[in-house]
Design a protein around this motif. Structure first.
Motif, PDB file in Angstrom:
ATOM      1  N   LEU A 175      55.872  41.415  16.268  1.00 48.64           N
ATOM      2  CA  LEU A 175      55.608  40.524  15.142  1.00 48.64           C
ATOM      3  C   LEU A 175      54.211  39.935  15.255  1.00 48.64           C
ATOM      4  O   LEU A 175      53.664  39.810  16.353  1.00 48.64           O
ATOM      5  N   PRO A 176      53.596  39.547  14.140  1.00 51.56           N
ATOM      6  CA  PRO A 176      52.224  39.033  14.166  1.00 51.56           C
ATOM      7  C   PRO A 176      52.133  37.671  14.855  1.00 51.56           C
ATOM      8  O   PRO A 176      53.127  36.939  14.933  1.00 51.56           O
ATOM      9  N   PRO A 177      50.956  37.320  15.369  1.00 52.06           N
ATOM     10  CA  PRO A 177      50.782  36.004  16.009  1.00 52.06           C
ATOM     11  C   PRO A 177      50.912  34.880  14.996  1.00 52.06           C
ATOM     12  O   PRO A 177      50.861  35.095  13.782  1.00 52.06           O
ATOM     13  N   LYS A 178      51.052  33.661  15.513  1.00 54.19           N
ATOM     14  CA  LYS A 178      51.233  32.512  14.638  1.00 54.19           C
ATOM     15  C   LYS A 178      50.022  32.257  13.742  1.00 54.19           C
ATOM     16  O   LYS A 178      50.159  31.648  12.686  1.00 54.19           O
ATOM     17  N   SER A 179      48.862  32.745  14.157  1.00 55.67           N
ATOM     18  CA  SER A 179      47.661  32.560  13.341  1.00 55.67           C
ATOM     19  C   SER A 179      47.607  33.511  12.155  1.00 55.67           C
ATOM     20  O   SER A 179      46.766  33.348  11.269  1.00 55.67           O
ATOM     21  N   SER A 180      48.494  34.497  12.113  1.00 57.18           N
ATOM     22  CA  SER A 180      48.487  35.479  11.032  1.00 57.18           C
ATOM     23  C   SER A 180      48.867  34.830   9.708  1.00 57.18           C
ATOM     24  O   SER A 180      49.781  34.000   9.639  1.00 57.18           O
ATOM     25  N   ALA A 181      48.182  35.242   8.651  1.00 53.48           N
ATOM     26  CA  ALA A 181      48.501  34.726   7.318  1.00 53.48           C
ATOM     27  C   ALA A 181      49.878  35.170   6.852  1.00 53.48           C
ATOM     28  O   ALA A 181      50.428  34.604   5.896  1.00 53.48           O
ATOM     29  N   ALA A 182      50.452  36.168   7.539  1.00 53.37           N
ATOM     30  CA  ALA A 182      51.772  36.654   7.129  1.00 53.37           C
ATOM     31  C   ALA A 182      52.812  35.540   7.173  1.00 53.37           C
ATOM     32  O   ALA A 182      53.713  35.494   6.322  1.00 53.37           O
ATOM     33  N   TRP A 183      52.699  34.640   8.144  1.00 52.93           N
ATOM     34  CA  TRP A 183      53.678  33.548   8.249  1.00 52.93           C
ATOM     35  C   TRP A 183      53.527  32.574   7.083  1.00 52.93           C
ATOM     36  O   TRP A 183      54.520  32.024   6.586  1.00 52.93           O
ATOM     37  N   LEU A 184      52.314  32.344   6.628  1.00 51.61           N
ATOM     38  CA  LEU A 184      52.110  31.486   5.459  1.00 51.61           C
ATOM     39  C   LEU A 184      52.641  32.162   4.201  1.00 51.61           C
ATOM     40  O   LEU A 184      53.175  31.496   3.307  1.00 51.61           O
TER      41      LEU A 184
END
Length: 685
Positions: A175-184
């Motif tokens: 999964l992408p890191p917390k800084s990834s825009a995917a979480w937003l």
């Protein structure tokens, strides 16, 4: 369209008849005009294959129109956008509540709502319209949910993860890191109005298949439901210090996972609790929208001709009779003045006013009335619920409101600083201290009630106070968020919870140099130290397993905390004592336990007060309790309740749940059997 006549509905011919809408393709002469045909079918078996639409009505004003059977039919702006998105180059057969039900006929509307489970389960597919996607978030959110869904199917994940995973753990899961825009982007999806809609549970849970359409992107519904399920099972909903907001969105979106087809059939109480914060265009749908999902759907009669408060009252009364428990009363209680649906107070709160989660939450059990069943007396007035029970206490003193905020402030950028506010902890700590001072001021009366040895030791009051704040919780299973609270530990004193709450208070004195909301220097008052020191001693003496990740923060941190505490208290003569108290608290806890304490504080202590009864009994009640109110055990009740006498003898306002220390496990029935109390009916309003 002003020269075109308005569409008029004809009555449905039979009890199982439905209407289906044929959405027509754009015409060459007027491609912008929405056109459809509405046809009636005697039953679903004779009807053609169709898709059922699930969407948000939004503003109920029918400011748009569709040409239906050559006549104008008003629709909402939300449905107009959905129809334009769903229109194909060939006719498309759909079932849409706004058009297939005559919304101006309450009797037809009520009857068709009773068929909606079958209507959605018989559809070839449920099409979910979530609205436009102006920020182009759907593609990234869909991919992230797809990845989480695949991990769920593979059985991958973490064991009791304490909070949102670190970047290294996320990388291990692909999964992408917390800084990834995917979480937003995922946050944007989870904050769509669709996920606040109550009807989504029935419409998606019974579907053969469902597709979620957001803007130009189509996402399989199971990717969303299973992706969120994976996140919840693996602690993504427990906010980490540096990544708070997405966790709370997942927590608020928990009912999404209950839309999975394999979710068990639930009781009325469970579903109403799960969906308490969900929205409906019509408040009566708080019950009607769930009737197709519960074990006993016959307990509630769909009737749109009755006013909301009568629907609620009759539904609650019927559910009590069918379930033979009073669990549903935990969702009611007194509301502030000015609420639209104020009486009777024993019905569903429905979000009017503030309330915390029910104290009889999963993972704990209270049996104040043992295995008794509700004794419900018939009344002529539907506003009155007459239940039999026993009075246990009358309040003499009530402490300050412990906590107000349940949810953190929203933030466009998930961060620790934007969602954890030190001044909140400062005010909360002061309320804890003021509440404990009530116990100290009444120590003789309390000691007599609970048979403490004299002279009264601080450690006994601390244990009583801590157990009260924790509702005397007994964690009964390894599942649910309660199982994550390691400070509700084996020693049984629950002092770990108290110290976790106090640690946040002490820490708040150190943030920004110890400045309070008014710009003054914040110092730990003597009362706080007198509470923290014996609490630390009680916990140190208990045999307690270390919390996950170990205990304490290390000597360098202790030295820094001590130095800053001395600075904050400079010139008071209490420098060393304040430093010792802060270090003693810090030595006993891990950061994970501090987060757990904050979670418990927000979700369990919000909008509650500590009280002391006339006979010295100590408890917790809703924020509107005041001296003179009563605590009663009602037969069939899973918890105790607060009542307020009215001017009418035998009649009481229902205030909500109460915890009374020493009376949560059948003690009231013992008193009744010994003849020390009498059972009687309480007429609740």
């Amino acid at each position: 369209m002003s020269s075109i006549q308005n569409f008029a509905y004809s009555p449905l011919p039979g009890p199982f008849s439905i209407r289906l809408l044929e959405l027509l393709p754009p015409s060459d002469s007027d491609p912008d005009q929405l056109e459809c045909r509405l046809e009636t079918h005697l039953n679903r078996e004779e009807a053609p294959a169709y898709e059922a639409l699930s969407y948000v009505w939004g503003d109920a004003t029918k400011e748009k129109a569709v040409l239906c059977n050559g006549r104008a039919l008003g629709i909402t702006a939300s449905l107009e956008r959905a129809l334009r998105r769903l229109r194909l180059r060939q006719p498309r057969t759909l079932w849409i509540d706004q058009l297939c039900i005559n919304q101006d006929d309450p009797a037809e509307r009520a009857h068709q709502v009773g068929l909606m489970r079958d209507i959605y389960s018989s559809a070839q597919r449920v099409v979910i319209w979530a609205g436009p996607d102006p920020e182009r978030s759907a593609v990234a959110a869909a991919q992230l949910l797809r990845n989480c869904s695949e991990l769920h199917e593979e059985g991958s994940g973490l064991a009791r993860n304490q909070c949102f995973p670190s970047d290294s753990v996320l990388a291990q899961m692909g999964l992408p890191p917390k800084s990834s825009a995917a979480w937003l982007h995922l946050q944007s999806l989870l904050t769509l109005p669709y996920f606040e809609r109550l009807w989504v549970l029935q419409e998606t849970r019974v579907a053969r298949s469902a597709t979620f359409i957001w803007g130009d992107t189509e996402i399989p519904w199971n990717d969303i439901a299973r992706g969120c399920l994976f996140a919840l099972y693996n602690g993504f909903h427990i906010p980490s210090q540096d990544f708070k907001e997405i966790g709370f969105r997942l927590l608020l979106g928990q009912p999404i996972v209950h839309a999975l087809p394999n979710d068990p059939v639930r009781s009325w109480e469970d579903l109403l609790h799960i969906t308490l914060s969900f929205r409906t265009s019509d408040p009566r749908d708080k019950f009607f929208a769930l009737s197709g999902l519960v074990r006993d759907s016959s307990a509630v009669t769909v009737d749109y001709s009755a006013p909301t408060n009568e629907v609620y009252a009759q539904a609650v009364r019927s559910i009590i009779r069918s379930s033979q428990t009073l669990h549903i009363l935990s969702l009611g209680g007194l509301r502030p003045e000015g609420c639209l649906y104020d009486e009777p107070y024993w019905t569903l709160n429905n979000g009017y006013g503030e309330m915390s989660i029910p104290a009889s939450f999963p993972g704990t059990v209270f049996t104040p009335a043992r295995e008794s069943k509700p004794d419900l007396r018939q009344t002529a007035d539907w506003r009155v619920l007459s239940l039999k029970g026993v009075q246990l206490a009358t309040l003499e003193t009530v402490g300050p409101l412990l906590e107000e905020d349940v949810y953190p402030e929203s933030s466009s950028s998930p961060s620790f600083s934007s969602s954890w506010r030190p001044h909140d902890a400062w005010w909360f700590g002061d309320r804890i201290v003021q509440s404990f001072k009530l116990l100290k001021a009444n120590h003789d009366k309390i000691a007599a009630k609970y048979k403490f040895p004299l002279p009264v030791q601080s450690s006994n009051l601390v244990r009583l106070f801590a157990s009260t704040l924790a509702f005397g919780c007994r964690v009964l299973s390894n599942s649910g968020w309660m199982a994550r609270l390691s400070f509700l530990g084996v020693d049984g004193s629950h002092t770990g919870l108290l110290l976790s709450l106090l640690w946040g208070t002490v820490l708040s004195r150190l943030v920004d140099g110890g400045v309070d909301p008014d710009g003054n220097r914040m110092r730990c008052p003597r009362d706080l130290m007198e509470l923290a020191e014996p609490a630390a001693a009680v916990l140190s003496a208990a045999e307690r397993a270390p919390p996950p990740g170990g205990r304490g923060l290390g000597q360098r941190v202790y030295d820094a905390i001590a130095a800053q505490m001395r600075s904050v208290h400079a010139g008071t003569g209490a420098e060393d004592r304040a430093a010792r108290a802060a270090v003693a608290l810090t030595e006993l806890f891990s950061p994970a336990e501090f987060s757990e304490g904050k979670l418990f504080r927000d979700w369990a202590l919000s909008w509650r007060k500590v009280f002391i009864a006339q006979d010295g009994a100590v408890g917790l009640g809703p924020w509107w309790m005041e001296p003179g109110d009563m605590v009663v055990a009602l037969f069939g009740g899973p918890i105790l309740y607060g009542l307020r006498p009215t001017d009418t003898p035998g009649e009481y306002l229902f205030l909500g749940e109460c915890y009374l220390h020493g009376f949560m496990h059948g003690e009231a029935m013992d008193l009744l059997e010994r003849g020390e109390v009498e059972a009687r009916y309480f007429d609740l309003r």
